[in-house]
Design a protein around this motif. Structure first.
Motif, PDB file in Angstrom:
ATOM      1  N   MET A 186       0.680  -1.400   0.371  1.00 17.05           N
ATOM      2  CA  MET A 186       0.525   0.364  -0.182  1.00 17.05           C
ATOM      3  C   MET A 186       0.880   1.261   0.200  1.00 17.05           C
ATOM      4  SD  MET A 186      -3.116   1.149   2.367  1.00 17.05           S
ATOM      5  CE  MET A 186      -2.165   2.213   3.557  1.00 17.05           C
ATOM      6  N   LEU A 187       0.262   2.589  -0.373  1.00 19.98           N
ATOM      7  CA  LEU A 187       1.123   3.666  -0.515  1.00 19.98           C
ATOM      8  C   LEU A 187       1.124   4.757   0.662  1.00 19.98           C
ATOM      9  CD1 LEU A 187       2.764   5.816  -2.521  1.00 19.98           C
ATOM     10  CD2 LEU A 187       0.349   6.545  -3.410  1.00 19.98           C
ATOM     11  N   LYS A 188       2.165   4.564   0.943  1.00 20.11           N
ATOM     12  CA  LYS A 188       2.169   5.247   2.383  1.00 20.11           C
ATOM     13  C   LYS A 188       3.018   6.520   2.649  1.00 20.11           C
ATOM     14  CE  LYS A 188       2.004   1.083   5.443  1.00 20.11           C
ATOM     15  NZ  LYS A 188       2.615  -0.339   6.537  1.00 20.11           N
ATOM     16  N   THR A 189       3.160   6.666   1.367  1.00 22.33           N
ATOM     17  CA  THR A 189       4.887   7.981   1.496  1.00 22.33           C
ATOM     18  C   THR A 189       5.246   8.868  -0.071  1.00 22.33           C
ATOM     19  OG1 THR A 189       6.033   7.033   3.750  1.00 22.33           O
ATOM     20  CG2 THR A 189       7.222   8.800   2.194  1.00 22.33           C
TER      21      THR A 189
ATOM     22  N   GLU B 192       6.892   1.007   0.201  1.00 17.84           N
ATOM     23  CA  GLU B 192       5.728   1.688   0.220  1.00 17.84           C
ATOM     24  C   GLU B 192       5.968   3.589  -0.481  1.00 17.84           C
ATOM     25  OE1 GLU B 192       4.254  -1.708   3.048  1.00 17.84           O
ATOM     26  OE2 GLU B 192       5.231   0.330   4.341  1.00 17.84           O
ATOM     27  N   ALA B 193       6.990   3.555  -1.546  1.00 15.26           N
ATOM     28  CA  ALA B 193       7.113   4.772  -1.223  1.00 15.26           C
ATOM     29  C   ALA B 193       6.617   5.884  -2.737  1.00 15.26           C
ATOM     30  CB  ALA B 193       8.239   5.896  -0.894  1.00 15.26           C
ATOM     31  N   ARG B 194       6.341   6.564  -3.393  1.00 15.18           N
ATOM     32  CA  ARG B 194       6.754   7.008  -4.653  1.00 15.18           C
ATOM     33  C   ARG B 194       7.396   7.884  -4.892  1.00 15.18           C
ATOM     34  NH1 ARG B 194       0.900   7.233  -6.956  1.00 15.18           N
ATOM     35  NH2 ARG B 194       1.323   5.552  -7.984  1.00 15.18           N
ATOM     36  N   LEU B 195       8.660   9.051  -5.482  1.00 12.08           N
ATOM     37  CA  LEU B 195       8.952   9.847  -5.456  1.00 12.08           C
ATOM     38  C   LEU B 195       7.893  11.089  -6.644  1.00 12.08           C
ATOM     39  CD1 LEU B 195      11.779  11.745  -5.341  1.00 12.08           C
ATOM     40  CD2 LEU B 195      12.443  10.879  -7.007  1.00 12.08           C
ATOM     41  N   VAL B 196       7.828  11.962  -6.067  1.00 13.77           N
ATOM     42  CA  VAL B 196       7.263  12.740  -7.723  1.00 13.77           C
ATOM     43  C   VAL B 196       8.630  14.250  -7.980  1.00 13.77           C
ATOM     44  CG1 VAL B 196       5.511  14.760  -8.194  1.00 13.77           C
ATOM     45  CG2 VAL B 196       5.272  12.511  -6.542  1.00 13.77           C
ATOM     46  N   SER B 197       8.696  14.029  -8.687  1.00 11.42           N
ATOM     47  CA  SER B 197      10.189  14.797  -8.836  1.00 11.42           C
ATOM     48  C   SER B 197       8.946  16.306  -9.252  1.00 11.42           C
ATOM     49  CB  SER B 197      10.889  15.051  -9.611  1.00 11.42           C
ATOM     50  OG  SER B 197      12.222  15.777  -9.815  1.00 11.42           O
TER      51      SER B 197
ATOM     52  N   LEU C  28      15.024   1.950  -8.450  1.00 13.13           N
ATOM     53  CA  LEU C  28      15.436  -0.012  -8.136  1.00 13.13           C
ATOM     54  C   LEU C  28      14.573  -0.111  -5.988  1.00 13.13           C
ATOM     55  CD1 LEU C  28      18.230  -1.333  -9.649  1.00 13.13           C
ATOM     56  CD2 LEU C  28      15.845  -0.733 -10.863  1.00 13.13           C
ATOM     57  N   GLN C  29      14.317   0.629  -5.771  1.00  9.83           N
ATOM     58  CA  GLN C  29      13.840   0.246  -4.481  1.00  9.83           C
ATOM     59  C   GLN C  29      12.432   1.227  -4.246  1.00  9.83           C
ATOM     60  OE1 GLN C  29      16.618   1.438  -0.554  1.00  9.83           O
ATOM     61  NE2 GLN C  29      18.325   1.759  -2.892  1.00  9.83           N
ATOM     62  N   LEU C  30      11.983   1.984  -5.051  1.00 12.22           N
ATOM     63  CA  LEU C  30      10.745   2.465  -4.835  1.00 12.22           C
ATOM     64  C   LEU C  30       9.530   1.707  -5.247  1.00 12.22           C
ATOM     65  CD1 LEU C  30      11.799   6.390  -6.419  1.00 12.22           C
ATOM     66  CD2 LEU C  30      10.930   5.332  -3.735  1.00 12.22           C
ATOM     67  N   GLY C  31       8.809   1.380  -4.227  1.00 10.16           N
ATOM     68  CA  GLY C  31       7.680  -0.124  -4.907  1.00 10.16           C
ATOM     69  C   GLY C  31       6.628   0.309  -5.421  1.00 10.16           C
TER      70      GLY C  31
ATOM     71  N   ALA D 136      -1.136  10.668  -5.679  1.00 13.78           N
ATOM     72  CA  ALA D 136      -1.767  10.335  -4.318  1.00 13.78           C
ATOM     73  C   ALA D 136      -2.598   9.098  -4.114  1.00 13.78           C
ATOM     74  CB  ALA D 136      -3.098  11.223  -3.790  1.00 13.78           C
ATOM     75  N   GLY D 137      -3.112   8.287  -5.193  1.00 17.90           N
ATOM     76  CA  GLY D 137      -3.959   7.024  -4.829  1.00 17.90           C
ATOM     77  C   GLY D 137      -2.505   5.829  -5.255  1.00 17.90           C
TER      78      GLY D 137
END
Length: 178
Positions: free
Chosen positions: A1-4, A50-55, A68-71, A154-155
């Motif tokens: 689940m996306l948490k961060t 459990e994170a997503r990067l947004v630049s 590679l570590q971002l879920g 955010a989903g």
């Protein structure tokens, strides 16, 4: 689940408004702030799965190992003149300023064939527009694209749907490198 959501921005002033917008769509999200690559390396590795990067409008190279570590993937929002794709400004100072820009949301991948555009808009700059106004017009359109896509960002979807590129829906993994 996306948490961060890890927000990588050009300025610290951009962090809070972007986080507030994303929080409207998912109150459970936690946020990490980053302005440079060193800030990314300070994030605890157990968070990344459990994170997503947004630049957003940030010109920072994100390390491959980090991506590679971002879920939940990484996405960058940026603007580019359509006359000079991939370049931040005209190659010759004697050339006119670009009259048309693309504001783009694109997946960040270490393999170019897997990158995909997930959001795209164009901005036409009226003749005679001064540089500061041109920058404001382009930035406001970039912010609008982010706002329009904020629900998807955010989903909990593992990947955002592409509108251009990457026909293969399988996300690359570390094992693909070997």
């Amino acid at each position: 689940m996306l948490k961060t959501i890890i927000l990588l921005t050009d300025t610290v002033q951009q962090q809070q408004p972007l986080a507030n917008l994303l929080r409207e769509h998912n109150r459970e999200l936690a946020f990490c702030s980053a302005l440079r690559a060193q800030d990314l390396s300070a994030i605890e590795p157990e968070i990344l799965g459990e994170a997503r990067l947004v630049s957003f409008a940030a010109d920072v190279a994100v390390p491959e190992k980090f991506l590679l570590q971002l879920g939940y993937g990484a996405y960058k929002f940026y603007a580019a003149p359509t006359q000079y794709p991939g370049l931040p400004s005209p190659p010759d100072e004697n050339d006119e300023a670009p009259s048309c820009y693309s504001v783009i949301a694109q997946s960040m991948m270490i393999w170019p064939d897997f990158k995909k555009v997930v959001g795209l808009e164009t901005v036409t700059i009226p003749d005679g527009t001064v540089a500061a106004e041109r920058e404001r017009l382009v930035f406001s359109r970039l912010a609008h694209l982010f706002w329009r896509m904020s629900d998807m960002i955010a989903g909990g979807a593992e990947e955002l749907p592409g509108i251009i590129g990457a026909n293969d829906t399988q996300r690359p993994s570390l094992s693909m490198m070997n």
